[in-house]
Design a protein around this motif. Structure first.
Motif, PDB file in Angstrom:
ATOM      1  N   LEU A  95       0.828  -1.210   0.000  1.00  0.00           N
ATOM      2  CA  LEU A  95       0.000   0.000   0.000  1.00  0.00           C
ATOM      3  C   LEU A  95       0.863   1.261   0.000  1.00  0.00           C
ATOM      4  O   LEU A  95       0.528   2.256  -0.659  1.00  0.00           O
ATOM      5  CB  LEU A  95      -0.923  -0.007   1.217  1.00  0.00           C
ATOM      6  N   ALA A  96       1.980   1.230   0.744  1.00  0.00           N
ATOM      7  CA  ALA A  96       2.873   2.391   0.788  1.00  0.00           C
ATOM      8  C   ALA A  96       3.504   2.646  -0.581  1.00  0.00           C
ATOM      9  O   ALA A  96       3.629   3.795  -1.019  1.00  0.00           O
ATOM     10  CB  ALA A  96       3.952   2.180   1.844  1.00  0.00           C
ATOM     11  N   VAL A 120      -0.228   7.627   8.853  1.00  0.00           N
ATOM     12  CA  VAL A 120       1.036   7.092   8.338  1.00  0.00           C
ATOM     13  C   VAL A 120       2.145   7.304   9.361  1.00  0.00           C
ATOM     14  O   VAL A 120       2.960   6.405   9.616  1.00  0.00           O
ATOM     15  CB  VAL A 120       1.393   7.759   6.995  1.00  0.00           C
ATOM     16  N   ARG A 121       2.172   8.488   9.957  1.00  0.00           N
ATOM     17  CA  ARG A 121       3.199   8.784  10.962  1.00  0.00           C
ATOM     18  C   ARG A 121       3.042   7.887  12.191  1.00  0.00           C
ATOM     19  O   ARG A 121       4.033   7.434  12.771  1.00  0.00           O
ATOM     20  CB  ARG A 121       3.109  10.262  11.349  1.00  0.00           C
ATOM     21  N   PHE A 138      11.646  -5.670   8.986  1.00  0.00           N
ATOM     22  CA  PHE A 138      10.928  -4.401   8.858  1.00  0.00           C
ATOM     23  C   PHE A 138      11.665  -3.392   7.976  1.00  0.00           C
ATOM     24  O   PHE A 138      11.133  -2.310   7.720  1.00  0.00           O
ATOM     25  CB  PHE A 138      10.709  -3.777  10.243  1.00  0.00           C
ATOM     26  N   PHE A 139      12.872  -3.704   7.531  1.00  0.00           N
ATOM     27  CA  PHE A 139      13.684  -2.708   6.833  1.00  0.00           C
ATOM     28  C   PHE A 139      12.992  -2.157   5.584  1.00  0.00           C
ATOM     29  O   PHE A 139      12.954  -0.943   5.353  1.00  0.00           O
ATOM     30  CB  PHE A 139      15.042  -3.301   6.460  1.00  0.00           C
ATOM     31  N   THR A 140      12.449  -3.042   4.760  1.00  0.00           N
ATOM     32  CA  THR A 140      11.792  -2.572   3.533  1.00  0.00           C
ATOM     33  C   THR A 140      10.592  -1.701   3.857  1.00  0.00           C
ATOM     34  O   THR A 140      10.364  -0.657   3.214  1.00  0.00           O
ATOM     35  CB  THR A 140      11.362  -3.765   2.669  1.00  0.00           C
ATOM     36  N   LEU A 141       9.817  -2.102   4.863  1.00  0.00           N
ATOM     37  CA  LEU A 141       8.658  -1.305   5.263  1.00  0.00           C
ATOM     38  C   LEU A 141       9.099   0.063   5.772  1.00  0.00           C
ATOM     39  O   LEU A 141       8.481   1.088   5.439  1.00  0.00           O
ATOM     40  CB  LEU A 141       7.864  -2.045   6.343  1.00  0.00           C
ATOM     41  N   HIS A 142      10.173   0.111   6.577  1.00  0.00           N
ATOM     42  CA  HIS A 142      10.691   1.397   7.058  1.00  0.00           C
ATOM     43  C   HIS A 142      11.029   2.317   5.889  1.00  0.00           C
ATOM     44  O   HIS A 142      10.653   3.498   5.881  1.00  0.00           O
ATOM     45  CB  HIS A 142      11.951   1.175   7.901  1.00  0.00           C
ATOM     46  N   ALA A 143      11.748   1.781   4.908  1.00  0.00           N
ATOM     47  CA  ALA A 143      12.203   2.605   3.786  1.00  0.00           C
ATOM     48  C   ALA A 143      11.028   3.119   2.954  1.00  0.00           C
ATOM     49  O   ALA A 143      10.967   4.306   2.602  1.00  0.00           O
ATOM     50  CB  ALA A 143      13.167   1.806   2.915  1.00  0.00           C
ATOM     51  N   VAL A 144      10.064   2.238   2.643  1.00  0.00           N
ATOM     52  CA  VAL A 144       8.953   2.638   1.771  1.00  0.00           C
ATOM     53  C   VAL A 144       8.022   3.608   2.493  1.00  0.00           C
ATOM     54  O   VAL A 144       7.530   4.582   1.896  1.00  0.00           O
ATOM     55  CB  VAL A 144       8.188   1.396   1.281  1.00  0.00           C
ATOM     56  N   LEU A 145       7.760   3.381   3.780  1.00  0.00           N
ATOM     57  CA  LEU A 145       6.927   4.317   4.533  1.00  0.00           C
ATOM     58  C   LEU A 145       7.588   5.693   4.623  1.00  0.00           C
ATOM     59  O   LEU A 145       6.904   6.726   4.559  1.00  0.00           O
ATOM     60  CB  LEU A 145       6.657   3.773   5.938  1.00  0.00           C
ATOM     61  N   LEU A 148       7.068   7.386   1.369  1.00  0.00           N
ATOM     62  CA  LEU A 148       5.691   7.875   1.288  1.00  0.00           C
ATOM     63  C   LEU A 148       5.526   9.156   2.094  1.00  0.00           C
ATOM     64  O   LEU A 148       4.924  10.136   1.615  1.00  0.00           O
ATOM     65  CB  LEU A 148       4.726   6.803   1.801  1.00  0.00           C
ATOM     66  N   LEU A 149       6.063   9.169   3.313  1.00  0.00           N
ATOM     67  CA  LEU A 149       5.962  10.369   4.145  1.00  0.00           C
ATOM     68  C   LEU A 149       6.638  11.556   3.468  1.00  0.00           C
ATOM     69  O   LEU A 149       6.128  12.684   3.510  1.00  0.00           O
ATOM     70  CB  LEU A 149       6.590  10.097   5.512  1.00  0.00           C
ATOM     71  N   SER A 150       7.775  11.305   2.831  1.00  0.00           N
ATOM     72  CA  SER A 150       8.480  12.377   2.124  1.00  0.00           C
ATOM     73  C   SER A 150       7.622  12.938   0.996  1.00  0.00           C
ATOM     74  O   SER A 150       7.523  14.158   0.815  1.00  0.00           O
ATOM     75  CB  SER A 150       9.807  11.852   1.575  1.00  0.00           C
ATOM     76  N   ASN A 151       6.968  12.060   0.237  1.00  0.00           N
ATOM     77  CA  ASN A 151       6.116  12.532  -0.861  1.00  0.00           C
ATOM     78  C   ASN A 151       4.877  13.260  -0.354  1.00  0.00           C
ATOM     79  O   ASN A 151       4.345  14.140  -1.032  1.00  0.00           O
ATOM     80  CB  ASN A 151       5.695  11.354  -1.740  1.00  0.00           C
ATOM     81  N   LEU A 152       4.426  12.903   0.836  1.00  0.00           N
ATOM     82  CA  LEU A 152       3.228  13.544   1.381  1.00  0.00           C
ATOM     83  C   LEU A 152       3.487  14.981   1.828  1.00  0.00           C
ATOM     84  O   LEU A 152       2.589  15.823   1.754  1.00  0.00           O
ATOM     85  CB  LEU A 152       2.686  12.735   2.561  1.00  0.00           C
TER      86      LEU A 152
END
Length: 582
Positions: A95-96, A120-121, A138-145, A148-152
């Motif tokens: 989803l992210a 998201v935060r 969790f590394f991939t999830l950390h990076a993609v989230l 996403l936060l950066s784009n938001l």
């Protein structure tokens, strides 16, 4: 692209999805496929969002928000879920990726999606706990989230008002609330991709904004910068882009003339220089050495230091002068009274960096003078590099650098006497005062190198300041610098220096200058009784007295000039890669 299946999965109740491995994996597969398609067909993203928003009055962003809230609850401290952790990680990651790709660079999408940024935060906060931040699952999830936060929240353009979201969200993250500051938790990650995403986010929300950079000089923002500076040595060795991104953030402070404030804010109580300050000096020296870099002066910079004036409204690098005085005074005191001070090597390193930064400024000014572009005279434009150089040459104690440079070199000589391998160990070596000191074995390379490097940089800076400046030569001679510099040409195994070519011409220049005192428009008539000047005879005694004054003045100027040449040539011989003389 047919988005019907993804739309069907998104419309399911989020709690029902998170409690079923099958539902989690089904939605994750559809979201992953759509995210990949959106990345390959950027011009179709508007259509994808429109397709996913049909058959509902809320739209796709509302559906994303519901799933983020549900996933954040499931990963919370008291969250429960029937589905496995791995299934929920896959769902959140997919989803992210999808939302990240749909939002990137599209202001209207960002404006709607940012409404669920708090969810998201909150999810990021829950998946970056003390144990999960180190869990590779969790590394991939950390990076993609983080992406996403950066784009938001990142500005999507340079138009006025485009940075409103970044302004508001950065203020929230820096408010001091633990749950809101997810950046500091992400910076603890050992995953390079997460580090890169976090650095991109930090750069995006602060780039070209002095007010937002100023906010990072205190509180949580300063902790971000300090943590980034503390990890830069490791990132430099990794060669994976993290070091360059961190440099970009620090260079933003330098470009906005905030380096003095940042240096002051990074200070540690009861420490002459902190590790973060040392890293900042390294980056500043690199920036000053870059001939293509342009650093604009600041118009107003508040002072954050308690014991040292470091900020200046006209020259952002003026703080280097009091820093030099502080570090040199500490080093000389420590070498004299506490030679085993564990902080002394770091002080030496800081002094080397300050000398190199000031030398870069001096070489730039000399280059501008040679090209007749800059003005380094005392009437130089306020705020110019030439004005800073003149302050460094000021003979007053506590302001100029000539005296402390010479005293530092002398203290280094006493602290680590030169080693002459040809001297007889039983007879000892002659020191500068003519006394005999026992011949000592050379220090190990790791201990001798900082001392040799510091002495080299001190002489280099002295040579740059004294080049073509008789007044500085007078100061050098007044403080006994000529003898000290000549003594550096002796054989020293611990600090090898070549004998400068300027050592021999010193007396020759003085002699030539003495002869030039009777040249010009004066000529002897051969009688010895007077001087013929403009066709008129004048009393010989008075003219001889005036000629003598001129001769002594010329001799004094020649001594200063020869001192300047000697120091400059001495520096050139020690630093072949950075010549001082043209």
């Amino acid at each position: 692209m047919d988005s019907a299946e993804l739309l069907h999965e998104l419309e399911e109740d989020p709690q029902t999805v998170r409690d079923s491995d099958e539902r989690c994996l089904a939605l994750a597969a559809q979201a992953e496929a759509t995210a990949r398609y959106a990345a390959q067909h950027l011009d179709e993203r508007h259509q994808i969002v429109e397709d996913l928003s049909t058959a509902s009055s809320h739209g796709v962003w509302y559906r994303f928000g519901r799933h983020w809230s549900s996933l954040a609850d499931s990963f919370g401290a008291h969250g429960t879920s029937v589905a496995s952790e791995d299934s929920r990680i896959l769902l959140a990651t997919a989803l992210a990726k999808l939302e990240r790709n749909l939002v990137a660079g599209i202001p209207e999408h960002q404006a709607q999606a940012v409404e669920h940024e708090p969810e998201v935060r909150r999810l990021i906060f829950n998946v970056t706990s003390f144990t999960r931040i180190e869990d590779s699952h969790f590394f991939t999830l950390h990076a993609v989230l983080t992406q996403l936060l950066s784009n938001l929240i990142s500005p999507t353009s340079g138009h006025p008002g485009a940075d409103r979201i970044a302004e508001d969200k950065l203020a929230l993250y820096l408010s001091g609330t633990r749950e809101d500051d997810v950046i500091i938790r992400l910076l603890d990650s050992a995953d390079p991709k997460t580090n890169i995403a976090t650095l991109h986010l930090t750069n995006n929300v602060t780039r070209n904004s002095r007010p937002r950079l100023v906010r990072m000089l205190d509180g949580p923002g300063l902790r971000w910068v300090s943590k980034i500076l503390g990890r830069m040595d490791d990132w430099h060795e990794a060669h994976d882009g993290r070091f360059e991104l961190a440099c970009g953030l620090v260079n933003s402070f330098i470009d906005q003339s905030l380096q003095s404030q940042l240096f002051a804010s990074l200070s540690s109580p009861n420490e002459p220089i902190s590790p973060s300050q040392t890293t900042l000096l390294k980056l500043l020296d690199s920036r000053l050495s870059d001939s293509t870099a342009h650093i604009r002066p600041s118009s107003s910079v508040p002072n954050n230091m308690d014991n040292m004036e470091v900020d200046d409204p006209t020259h952002p690098n003026r703080f280097l002068i009091p820093v030099f005085h502080l570090l040199s005074a500490y080093a000389m005191t420590s070498m004299s009274h506490v030679p085993d001070d564990a902080r002394l090597p770091k002080v030496f390193e800081g002094l080397v960096l300050v000398c190199e930064a000031l030398s870069s400024i001096g070489l730039k000014v000399q280059g501008e003078k040679d090209l007749q572009v800059g003005d380094i005279g005392r009437g130089a434009e306020e705020g110019s590099d030439g004005d800073l150089i003149q302050e460094m040459k000021d003979p007053e104690d506590g302001t100029g650098l000539i005296k402390p440079i010479i005293e530092s070199i002398r203290s280094l000589d006493d602290f680590a006497p030169r080693v002459n391998p040809r001297a007889n160990a039983s007879n000892g070596n002659n020191n500068d005062n003519g006394s005999m000191t026992p011949n000592r074995p050379a220090l190990p390379p790791d201990q001798a190198r900082p001392l040799a490097q510091l002495k080299r940089n001190l002489v280099q800076l002295l040579g740059i300041l004294s080049f073509e400046d008789i007044a500085v030569g007078d100061q050098v001679r007044e403080h006994g610098g000529i003898q000290l510099l000549l003594s550096l040409t002796e054989v020293d195994e611990a600090n090898p220096l070549e004998r400068p070519a300027g050592a021999c011409p010193v007396r020759g220049e003085e002699s030539d200058a003495g002869q030039s005192g009777e040249s010009g428009d004066h000529r002897r008539d051969g009688s010895g009784g007077g001087v013929i000047r403009d066709g008129r005879a004048a009393p010989g005694a008075r003219e001889d007295e005036e000629a003598g004054k001129r001769g002594r003045s010329a001799l004094r100027n020649a001594e200063s000039a020869s001192a300047s040449s000697l120091i400059a040539m001495h520096t050139q011989h020690m630093l072949g890669s950075r010549p001082v003389l043209p």
